[in-house]
Structures are given as C-alpha cells and as structure tokens.
Design a protein around this motif. Sequence first.
Motif, PDB file in Angstrom:
ATOM      1  N   GLN A   1       0.810  -1.214   0.000  1.00  0.00           N
ATOM      2  CA  GLN A   1       0.000   0.000   0.000  1.00  0.00           C
ATOM      3  C   GLN A   1       0.847   1.269   0.000  1.00  0.00           C
ATOM      4  O   GLN A   1       0.344   2.344  -0.313  1.00  0.00           O
ATOM      5  N   LEU A   2       2.144   1.138   0.358  1.00  0.00           N
ATOM      6  CA  LEU A   2       2.979   2.327   0.514  1.00  0.00           C
ATOM      7  C   LEU A   2       4.109   2.431  -0.498  1.00  0.00           C
ATOM      8  O   LEU A   2       4.634   3.519  -0.727  1.00  0.00           O
ATOM      9  N   VAL A   3       4.518   1.310  -1.083  1.00  0.00           N
ATOM     10  CA  VAL A   3       5.652   1.311  -2.011  1.00  0.00           C
ATOM     11  C   VAL A   3       5.133   1.092  -3.423  1.00  0.00           C
ATOM     12  O   VAL A   3       4.515   0.055  -3.718  1.00  0.00           O
ATOM     13  N   HIS A   4       5.397   2.049  -4.295  1.00  0.00           N
ATOM     14  CA  HIS A   4       4.895   1.977  -5.666  1.00  0.00           C
ATOM     15  C   HIS A   4       5.880   1.241  -6.574  1.00  0.00           C
ATOM     16  O   HIS A   4       7.072   1.060  -6.231  1.00  0.00           O
ATOM     17  N   LYS A   5       5.394   0.841  -7.736  1.00  0.00           N
ATOM     18  CA  LYS A   5       6.204   0.044  -8.655  1.00  0.00           C
ATOM     19  C   LYS A   5       7.415   0.800  -9.171  1.00  0.00           C
ATOM     20  O   LYS A   5       8.425   0.198  -9.534  1.00  0.00           O
ATOM     21  N   ASP A   6       7.321   2.149  -9.245  1.00  0.00           N
ATOM     22  CA  ASP A   6       8.462   2.902  -9.741  1.00  0.00           C
ATOM     23  C   ASP A   6       9.565   3.029  -8.689  1.00  0.00           C
ATOM     24  O   ASP A   6      10.658   3.517  -8.984  1.00  0.00           O
ATOM     25  N   GLU A   7       9.306   2.559  -7.461  1.00  0.00           N
ATOM     26  CA  GLU A   7      10.318   2.613  -6.407  1.00  0.00           C
ATOM     27  C   GLU A   7      11.043   1.285  -6.251  1.00  0.00           C
ATOM     28  O   GLU A   7      12.244   1.264  -5.935  1.00  0.00           O
ATOM     29  N   ALA A   8      10.315   0.193  -6.398  1.00  0.00           N
ATOM     30  CA  ALA A   8      10.917  -1.131  -6.232  1.00  0.00           C
ATOM     31  C   ALA A   8      10.259  -2.080  -7.222  1.00  0.00           C
ATOM     32  O   ALA A   8       9.057  -1.972  -7.494  1.00  0.00           O
ATOM     33  N   PRO A   9      11.000  -3.035  -7.771  1.00  0.00           N
ATOM     34  CA  PRO A   9      10.422  -3.940  -8.773  1.00  0.00           C
ATOM     35  C   PRO A   9       9.356  -4.863  -8.192  1.00  0.00           C
ATOM     36  O   PRO A   9       8.480  -5.336  -8.909  1.00  0.00           O
ATOM     37  N   ASN A  10       9.445  -5.138  -6.894  1.00  0.00           N
ATOM     38  CA  ASN A  10       8.472  -6.007  -6.236  1.00  0.00           C
ATOM     39  C   ASN A  10       8.512  -5.708  -4.741  1.00  0.00           C
ATOM     40  O   ASN A  10       9.205  -4.776  -4.306  1.00  0.00           O
ATOM     41  N   HIS A  11       7.768  -6.496  -3.980  1.00  0.00           N
ATOM     42  CA  HIS A  11       7.702  -6.266  -2.537  1.00  0.00           C
ATOM     43  C   HIS A  11       8.393  -7.376  -1.760  1.00  0.00           C
ATOM     44  O   HIS A  11       8.053  -7.635  -0.601  1.00  0.00           O
ATOM     45  N   LYS A  12       9.400  -8.010  -2.381  1.00  0.00           N
ATOM     46  CA  LYS A  12      10.189  -9.000  -1.679  1.00  0.00           C
ATOM     47  C   LYS A  12      11.085  -8.299  -0.660  1.00  0.00           C
ATOM     48  O   LYS A  12      11.405  -7.115  -0.782  1.00  0.00           O
ATOM     49  N   LEU A  13      11.503  -9.062   0.345  1.00  0.00           N
ATOM     50  CA  LEU A  13      12.289  -8.474   1.425  1.00  0.00           C
ATOM     51  C   LEU A  13      13.585  -7.864   0.902  1.00  0.00           C
ATOM     52  O   LEU A  13      13.987  -6.765   1.333  1.00  0.00           O
ATOM     53  N   ALA A  14      14.250  -8.542  -0.026  1.00  0.00           N
ATOM     54  CA  ALA A  14      15.517  -8.022  -0.551  1.00  0.00           C
ATOM     55  C   ALA A  14      15.310  -6.686  -1.256  1.00  0.00           C
ATOM     56  O   ALA A  14      16.117  -5.748  -1.105  1.00  0.00           O
ATOM     57  N   SER A  15      14.248  -6.563  -2.038  1.00  0.00           N
ATOM     58  CA  SER A  15      13.970  -5.315  -2.752  1.00  0.00           C
ATOM     59  C   SER A  15      13.665  -4.186  -1.786  1.00  0.00           C
ATOM     60  O   SER A  15      14.153  -3.048  -1.941  1.00  0.00           O
ATOM     61  N   LEU A  16      12.873  -4.443  -0.773  1.00  0.00           N
ATOM     62  CA  LEU A  16      12.520  -3.401   0.197  1.00  0.00           C
ATOM     63  C   LEU A  16      13.715  -3.035   1.065  1.00  0.00           C
ATOM     64  O   LEU A  16      13.871  -1.861   1.454  1.00  0.00           O
ATOM     65  N   ALA A  17      14.562  -4.010   1.385  1.00  0.00           N
ATOM     66  CA  ALA A  17      15.757  -3.716   2.178  1.00  0.00           C
ATOM     67  C   ALA A  17      16.671  -2.751   1.427  1.00  0.00           C
ATOM     68  O   ALA A  17      17.255  -1.828   2.017  1.00  0.00           O
ATOM     69  N   ARG A  18      16.827  -2.954   0.111  1.00  0.00           N
ATOM     70  CA  ARG A  18      17.627  -2.019  -0.685  1.00  0.00           C
ATOM     71  C   ARG A  18      16.972  -0.646  -0.723  1.00  0.00           C
ATOM     72  O   ARG A  18      17.654   0.379  -0.613  1.00  0.00           O
ATOM     73  N   LEU A  19      15.652  -0.607  -0.882  1.00  0.00           N
ATOM     74  CA  LEU A  19      14.938   0.673  -0.961  1.00  0.00           C
ATOM     75  C   LEU A  19      15.125   1.492   0.307  1.00  0.00           C
ATOM     76  O   LEU A  19      15.374   2.706   0.248  1.00  0.00           O
ATOM     77  N   PHE A  20      15.026   0.853   1.448  1.00  0.00           N
ATOM     78  CA  PHE A  20      15.101   1.586   2.713  1.00  0.00           C
ATOM     79  C   PHE A  20      16.509   1.608   3.305  1.00  0.00           C
ATOM     80  O   PHE A  20      16.702   2.036   4.449  1.00  0.00           O
ATOM     81  N   GLY A  21      17.501   1.156   2.548  1.00  0.00           N
ATOM     82  CA  GLY A  21      18.887   1.253   2.978  1.00  0.00           C
ATOM     83  C   GLY A  21      19.210   0.427   4.193  1.00  0.00           C
ATOM     84  O   GLY A  21      19.923   0.887   5.106  1.00  0.00           O
ATOM     85  N   SER A  22      18.750  -0.800   4.233  1.00  0.00           N
ATOM     86  CA  SER A  22      18.998  -1.661   5.384  1.00  0.00           C
ATOM     87  C   SER A  22      20.483  -1.969   5.527  1.00  0.00           C
ATOM     88  O   SER A  22      21.194  -2.178   4.539  1.00  0.00           O
ATOM     89  N   ALA A  23      20.942  -1.978   6.774  1.00  0.00           N
ATOM     90  CA  ALA A  23      22.350  -2.309   7.040  1.00  0.00           C
ATOM     91  C   ALA A  23      22.602  -3.796   6.923  1.00  0.00           C
ATOM     92  O   ALA A  23      23.766  -4.220   6.905  1.00  0.00           O
ATOM     93  N   THR A  24      21.558  -4.607   6.858  1.00  0.00           N
ATOM     94  CA  THR A  24      21.703  -6.064   6.767  1.00  0.00           C
ATOM     95  C   THR A  24      21.101  -6.545   5.452  1.00  0.00           C
ATOM     96  O   THR A  24      19.986  -6.158   5.095  1.00  0.00           O
ATOM     97  N   THR A  25      21.836  -7.384   4.764  1.00  0.00           N
ATOM     98  CA  THR A  25      21.336  -7.957   3.517  1.00  0.00           C
ATOM     99  C   THR A  25      20.659  -9.282   3.820  1.00  0.00           C
ATOM    100  O   THR A  25      21.279 -10.192   4.387  1.00  0.00           O
ATOM    101  N   PRO A  26      19.390  -9.442   3.488  1.00  0.00           N
ATOM    102  CA  PRO A  26      18.705 -10.709   3.759  1.00  0.00           C
ATOM    103  C   PRO A  26      19.298 -11.836   2.920  1.00  0.00           C
ATOM    104  O   PRO A  26      19.555 -11.669   1.725  1.00  0.00           O
ATOM    105  N   ASP A  27      19.516 -12.987   3.570  1.00  0.00           N
ATOM    106  CA  ASP A  27      20.170 -14.101   2.881  1.00  0.00           C
ATOM    107  C   ASP A  27      19.557 -15.447   3.257  1.00  0.00           C
ATOM    108  O   ASP A  27      20.215 -16.482   3.170  1.00  0.00           O
TER     109      ASP A  27
END
Length: 607
Positions: A158-184
Amino acid sequence: MQTLDTRRRASGPPPGRDRPVTYTQPTFGDLGTPLSEVPFVVVDLETTGGSPSGSQITEVGAVKVRGGQVLGELQTLVRPATPIPGFITVLTGITNAMVVEAPPISVVLPQFLEFARGSVLVAHNAGFDVSFLKAAAAETGHAWPGFPVLDTVRLARQLVHKDEAPNHKLASLARLFGSATTPDHRALHDARATVDVLHGLVERVGNLGVHTLEELQSYSSRVSPAQRRKRVLAEAMPSAPGVYVFRDRAGVPLYVGTASDLRRRTLSYFTASEGRRRMTEMVGLADSLTPIVCATALEASVRELRLIAEHKPRYNRRSRHPEKAVWVRLTDEPFPRLSVVRSVRDDRAQYAGPFGSRRSAEAAVTALHEVVPLRQCTRRLSERSPGSSACVLLEIGRCGGPCVGAQSREDYAQVAQQAGRALVGSTTDVVAALRVRLDELAGQERFEEARTLRDRMMALVRATARGQRLRPLTRSPEVVAARRREEGGWELVCVRYGRLAGACLSPRGADPMPYVEALRETAEVVSPPEGSDAPVALVEETELVLRWLEAPGVRLVDLQGEWTCPVGGAGASRALLEPGAASWSTTEPAAGREVRPFDRPVGALPG
C-alpha cells in the motif's frame, strides 16, 4: 410483560433536572497507543518446507524493538523431526549436520513465547511464519497467546509503488530503505532486515497521519490522507452509547447514526473498515461530528429516528421519511365508503393502519371490496336524493346499489359495520371469505388472479394487525416499564401516547422507585391526540417502543389506560396465514396435489 414489585426504602434524593453532568477526561490509552511506545518483535523462520503440514522449523530469528531502538535479539537453530531436503539446504545454507545437536522446537518455542510476550509480532509475509508458530504451539501443547500481528508485505503493497521497487520481496525493500543487513535466508539476518523495512514503512505512514498502533493495524491506502486527517473529529467522542451526527461546514447534518460505543463506531469511518463509497464521500464533506449521549439503546434509536425525520440527511437511506404514513378511512356519512388518506382526523370515521405505502393501502381496500359489498363510488349519497344510474358493481352483485335507492341506509349500515370490524376488530369473517374466494380461483386454475388476491389479503391483515398492536400504546396516557440490566440496576422508560417521553438508569443496588418517580416528573409532557387514533409520535418510534416493551424481561411498572386486543383480531389471522402466504405457490401444482392456497382449512381460523 411482568410487573415490577419492589418496596420503597429510604434512600438519597433521586436524580433531578439540576443534577450536574460529569464528564471524564479520556486517557492516552483511550486515544490509542503511540507507535513509539509499542514493543515490536520482528520474527523470521527457516523451515524444511512451505507448509506447517509435513514441514518443520529449522531456525528462529527474532529482534525486539521499541521507539526505533533494539531491545534484544533471539537466534537459534532448531532440530527438526525430519531431514532437511537438499534444495532447502541450497537455499538457506542450513545442513542436517548443523542442526543435529540443536534443541527441538519443544524447547525453543517456550523461549520465543517468553521473548515475545506483550509485543506485536511483525514478519515479512506474516501468514507463513505465524502459521508455523501456531502449529508448533499446538504440537507441543502450548496455548497460542494471540499476539497482534503486523505484516510488512501487506503494508508495503500500500505504501511502495512500482516505480520505487520492482516487487515487494524483502531483498527489494531492504535495498529501498537502505537496510544495514542484507537478507540471505538466515533467520536473524532476515529479521534484522525486516526491522529496517518496518521502520521505513512506519515513517511513511507517519507522514500520512498514522501515529498509533490502532491506526497502523487498520491502515489502508484506500483511505485518503485527507480522510485520515479527519480522524481528529472522532478523537473527542465519548465511549458511551448514543447518537452521532456528521455535519458539513454550514452545520447541515449529513448523516445520523447510533452506536453502543460512540468513539469506537465513529473512528471506524476513518479506516479501511468503512468500505461504503457514499460514506467515504460523506466523510470527505464532514466538518464536525456531534455526539448525543443517551441513557439507553432505546433512547438512542428514537433520537436517531427523530433527527432523521427533522433534517432528512442526504446520506441516510433508511427511514428518511418516517413521518409519512398512510391510513384507510371508513368515512362517517349515511353511506360510508373506504378511502386512502395520509392523516388521521378528529372525526367519527374509522381508521385502519398505518400502511407502509399507498400501494399496500390500496391493495387492502381492494381486498375488502372483494368480499364486502361496499360502494366504491366517490360522490356523497343521501337517502333523499339517490342517483339515477348505477355502476356495473350492482349488476354483478358487488354492491347493493344505495346510489339508486336499491339499498336502505339500515341495510347498508350492516355492510359498513362488517368492514369496520375487519379494520379495527375481528378479521375472522373477512379472512374466511377471502380464503374461500382464493380456493375458488385456484380450483379454476386462475393462479395469477389468486396470487394477486392473496397479496391484497395479506396487505390488509398485516396493516390491520400492525394498527391493532399499536393502538393500546397510542391511547395510553402513560406507560412506565423497566428492564433489569446485566451489570445491575434497571433501565427505566416512560411512554406517553406512544411517544418516548423519558428514559433513565437506576444504579445497581439502589431502590428503583425513587428513580421511577423522578423519571415521571421530568419526562416530556405529551398532549393527548386530537383524535382517538391520531398518532402523536412517529409511527416507527411507537413501533420501536412497542418492540422494547414486548422484549423478554421487561416489567410493567405502571399503566394509565387500557391494554387490550380484539378477540379474533388481525394478529391471530396473521399468525395463521403468514407461513402459508410465504410458501404457497400460485403456479400450476404438481400432479396429484390438491390445489389450496393455504394448508389449513377455512374452519381452522380462530374464533
């Protein structure tokens, strides 16, 4: 209704008009829990498969945060009861050798439940993780605490649009919000990344006016920011039963409603739980919200009805015109006739109703004309100056012909009395005659005519029964009744000529009689009706009051007037006919089945 029998005892003064009204300042808890004070436990699981049915947990990772600060972390491998499939090892890096000495879920789950106690569970695709945790609780015999759950996937959609991230997977959202941890696909790493995603999403909804846990749980992008900002209109509403009125900038009522909890109900208009388009439009126009606290649910319903009748709010659909009623009038003249009118006058005519519409009233009149040979002409007749020509009704035997002097006033009076009895007294004779006519039509396979006559008969019976139920209440100068409350004390009601004149509550353990006397002294003064059947209240209001009086547990305290019903009245006929009217088919019957409009014979009608 039972009778309230209680002795008077010495007590303090009853509540009067001058008793001060006390208002309570709402606490912060009443206004919602600020997000900065909410403990969140962000959890991630690694498992041997995609479903708790046949799959096991292999790793638990959890991070507890509050106000943006990390309060603690939990991470442990879990020894599953079945081997880890090869493709899961490739995905997560967790091997069978790594978990061989790990604790089983029966040991890990209690540790997690203690770690998460009193918190809101957060997970990315929460349905997956929570379903495994619930299955583990059931397997190990632990009660699931029923944590509040927040799903970051649902919120991100509801908050992240397609032009911001290709999908709503955790890895994509972590990059969008600048997470210090990379999900693996390791539980603690993914939980840490989800914490950063959660904080990013909370920051976004905060800019949209979402500042409490309750608002976050009900957040939906379908609620516009402008609509969400208007939530402040409901913040000051009391948590009490009553009526609420939405008004526009000019103070004109837009919508009137009732609620057992005014604050909870009105807050729902500013969340996604309110999905009606017209209500969303109404909230967009609303500029103020007025509460009217009521002592009882009955008082709230009556006040709502009166306000709707007075203001005709554009967004109210039900009962927008409760003041409109239709009646059937048997005129007071030498040769009475039936007419449909919209008011009851102070005259000697007889009135039946109220009817829900003019159409149903006309159907009832037609049903009476079917079996009672009343004249249907509209001109005024006199014995001294009869007309020179008769209508076709005289030729077919449906009228005695008073218009041409073929029927005396005395003979016609007997016909009028029969119609009058059917309207305000016993309907037995008229209903019996109508049922004979129905049998004749069905026997002749004139099913459409039979269906029409059936509908007309039921319109007559229903409206007559309605009027006969209301009449004792509308004619009684005063009725005082009580109903015991679940929490103790009494709910007290004073009704005058069918109008709710007052209501109050007596507290638990107190003698109710002083409160009854105070209610009678302070209740609204209601003048007697102009005519014996003229209503002084809205018909729907009187029906609301009557349903309350007829409810189980209501006790009659005092009655000024008479509460009687006619022997063989329309209520008995309706109780007999209604089931058959609902099920009887007017189409051609199956072979071998006798054609009858109703299952019971005419002789089964009550006397």
